[in-house]
Structures are given as C-alpha cells and as structure tokens.
Design an enzyme around this catalytic site. Structure first.
Site, mmCIF file in Angstrom:
data_model
loop_
_atom_site.group_PDB
_atom_site.id
_atom_site.type_symbol
_atom_site.label_atom_id
_atom_site.label_comp_id
_atom_site.label_asym_id
_atom_site.label_seq_id
_atom_site.Cartn_x
_atom_site.Cartn_y
_atom_site.Cartn_z
ATOM 1 C CB SER A 96 -4.349 -30.593 -8.380
ATOM 2 O OG SER A 96 -5.283 -29.956 -9.241
ATOM 3 C CG HIS A 144 -8.518 -25.965 -6.330
ATOM 4 N ND1 HIS A 144 -7.476 -26.853 -6.511
ATOM 5 C CD2 HIS A 144 -9.243 -26.461 -5.312
ATOM 6 C CE1 HIS A 144 -7.589 -27.841 -5.632
ATOM 7 N NE2 HIS A 144 -8.662 -27.623 -4.897
ATOM 8 C CG ASP A 187 -4.744 -26.372 -8.465
ATOM 9 O OD1 ASP A 187 -4.982 -25.340 -7.797
ATOM 10 O OD2 ASP A 187 -5.381 -27.437 -8.323
ATOM 11 C CB SER A 195 -7.490 -29.029 -2.093
ATOM 12 O OG SER A 195 -8.246 -29.664 -3.086
ATOM 13 N N GLY A 228 -10.882 -31.620 0.928
ATOM 14 C CA GLY A 228 -10.225 -31.128 2.130
ATOM 15 C C GLY A 228 -8.732 -31.379 2.118
#
Length: 361
Positions: A332, A206, A235, A317, A315
């Site tokens: 995720s 993402h 993801d 992720s 941040g």
C-alpha cells in the site's frame, strides 16, 4: 504475460536507523511463574501454523485475549491473555501464554480516542502485541501544534500507547512483483486469482479506478481491465485479464526464478515475509504490527493494514507480500526507501479475496 510475471488492515512501528523514539520505554507484565512450571508442551510451529492457531484461540477466548505474536527464534506462538484461566487454555492448545496489562477492549478504546481526537495527516497507529500497546507514529510532516496535539492525546492514554517519530513521509507508493501500466502510471501486480472461473489479478486500489486499462509496459498492448477498485478505507483492486495472457500462480523473484503461491493466509506479528515489486524487486523482513490505521493526507485514510519493516519505494505499489507459498498482502504505502529503511504497510490479501469473491489460482 510472461511466466515469471506474477506477483509478488492492522500494525506497529518498524525498526531502523531512520526512526527515533519520542515516548518512554515500554513496560508490560510478564507471564506468571506458573507458566514456567506448568507441565505442558509448547508446540513447534511455522509462522502460518502459528497464525492459524492464533485465529482459533482468538475465537475461543474472545475478550480474554489481547493479541498474539510469533516467536521466530523459539518457533512458538505467544498469546497475550488477561487471567490465568485463559492462560491455561492457551497452554493446553500448545501456545505460550503471557498475562498482560492492557486488554484488547482497552486498546480498541484507545484507537477510537486517537480517531476522534488525533486524525492528523502523516500519522499511523497499530496494535503491537509484543509491547501490549498502540504504537503511534508521526512522520516528518507532523510538526508544531499538530505534533503537540498528538503528544497530548498519546500521553492521555497512559500505558496504552507510545509515540514514535519517523524521518520519512507516509504516502501511497504510486508509480511497482512485475510492472503493470495504465495511463502513464506504473504499479506492481500482486497475485493472480480466479473469480467465477475466469482469470484475474489483484493489486492496490490507489493504483487506478474501475474501468481503467492495464498493460505490461507503457504503451504496450492491454492485458486487462480493472473491474473494481477500493481506496481509501481499503486499498485493493481487481483486474480481469483480456485475451490469452498466461497467469501462473507465482511471484517473480527477479533472479530468474519464481515462488509458487498456493494459498492465502493471515499475517502474524513476528512472521518472516518477502516483498516483490517492480521498482526495488525482492526484499525480506518481518511483520511488526497489525490492524494499522494510516493517514496518507488529503483524506486518504486506510484501516486494517499490516505493518512491516520491509522496505519499498514508489512503483512497488500493489506488489506481493508473501511467506513461502502463502499470499499475505498487497503493498500500500509507507515512508523511507530501500537505502535508509522505513515503515511499509500492506493490505491483507484475505480481505481482498473475501470482498471480491475470488481465490488464489
């Protein structure tokens, strides 16, 4: 890239003050008395070895197993089974057998019921082998008629599911090991990998689209190009390094040191894990569930995630989830923060490596 840079679907409910129970207490069958009297030795295992044994027994037992988890205190693998014959197989392999009520097939059927009748933004459900149930979680956005609908579906599943409420809001952690930037957005690098003999790294899907350019800092020189990105459903994304950026197989520990990463492994409920991300740096916790389905809203549904009680924030992720020198997951999303706690979900690294034809390195 600096040497200290690098890095840092399937789940249950994370513990914490922000979470309140809606459903009734859990119940499950305990092991037969013969478990205690059987003259077998339960192997002392670390979490990685327990996960390997769980995978082997799952293949051997097929439908006679209903999940497994790691007992960190006893350093033993606990395997849920449905009859005494299967229990004997587990004991002979060095695991601890527990005869339970719900089979894996029954829990899988319950998952399908939730998918068919309760696909609601702000919800998640995951298999919890400790309770032998599906733990269904509704975040704070699920209210009124939607909450009533969800409650009705869960109640209809009886002892196969339990509903809990989170004070947070499920969302992908867009914005967090070492920071990577693209088009004004920020995520975190997961793990350095090798594909076709060339250096790449993996992060969350993402975070960006195929073709996007990535740098170590906003407005800084580009270090790589995203060659594949998969989100939703999965993801994960793959970025190929440009130029001569250093790419050690390690995770930034944000204390001047790093953790070498030598391999990838599967998560096991009860496994102690560490997460590294560019917003909140390093935090520890444990795996609380597997095969989590999370509905982030706007049609963004991701399946097969690892659920943990390790905190994270926007941040983080794409950042690394690891256990010792073993890569486990990519951050995720989730709810809460590193002040109040919450639930955090991770894409299994092993799936990403298999899809991309890459390996840790």
């Amino acid at each position: 890239m600096k040497h200290r840079r690098i890095s840092k679907k399937r789940a249950a409910m994370a513990t914490g003050a922000v979470v309140a129970l809606i459903g009734a207490g859990v119940t499950f069958q305990t092991a037969n008395a013969s478990e205690e009297s059987a003259k077998v030795t339960v192997k002392v295992l670390d979490a990685t070895a327990a996960g390997n044994l769980a995978s082997t027994l799952s293949q051997d037992l097929g439908g006679d197993t209903a999940g497994a988890y790691y007992d960190a205190k006893a350093k033993a693998l606990v395997v849920n089974v449905v009859d005494e014959d299967a229990a004997r197989t587990v004991r002979e392999a060095g695991g601890k057998a527990r005869i339970v009520q719900n089979t894996l097939a029954e829990l899988t059927s319950a998952r399908q019921t939730l998918t068919d009748r309760a696909t609601i933004p702000g919800t998640s459900w995951a298999t919890d082998p400790v309770t032998n149930k599906l733990i269904v979680t509704a975040d704070r956005t699920v209210k009124g008629a939607q909450l009533a609908k969800l409650q009705g579906v869960v109640e209809g599943l009886g002892e196969k599911a339990e509903l809990r409420k989170s004070a947070g809001e499920f969302k992908p952690f867009i914005a967090g090991g070492d920071a990577i930037h693209s088009g004004g957005g920020r995520c975190s690098l997961g793990f350095n990998v090798v594909k076709g003999g060339e250096p790449h790294f993996i992060t969350a899907g993402h975070c960006g689209d195929a073709g996007s350019k990535w740098a170590e800092s906003g407005g800084g020189p580009e270090i790589g190009t995203m060659v594949d990105s998969q989100f939703p459903e999965n993801d994960f994304a793959l970025v190929k390094y440009d130029g001569d950026t250093e790419h050690p197989s390690a995770v930034n520990l944000y204390d001047g040191g790093s953790q070498d990463i030598t391999k990838a492994g599967e998560a096991t409920v009860g496994m102690q894990v560490t997460r590294s991300g560019s917003t909140t740096q390093v935090h520890d916790g444990e795996v609380t569930g597997l095969d989590a389905t999370v509905n982030y809203g706007n049609g963004q549904i991701v399946n097969g995630l690892i659920q943990t009680n390790v905190c994270a924030e926007p941040g983080d992720s794409g950042g690394s989830l690891f256990s010792g020198d073993t890569a486990i997951g990519l951050t995720s999303g989730g709810s809460g923060d590193c002040s109040s706690g919450g639930e955090t979900f991770f894409q299994p690294v092993t799936e990403a490596l298999e899809v991309f034809g890459a390996e840790i390195g």
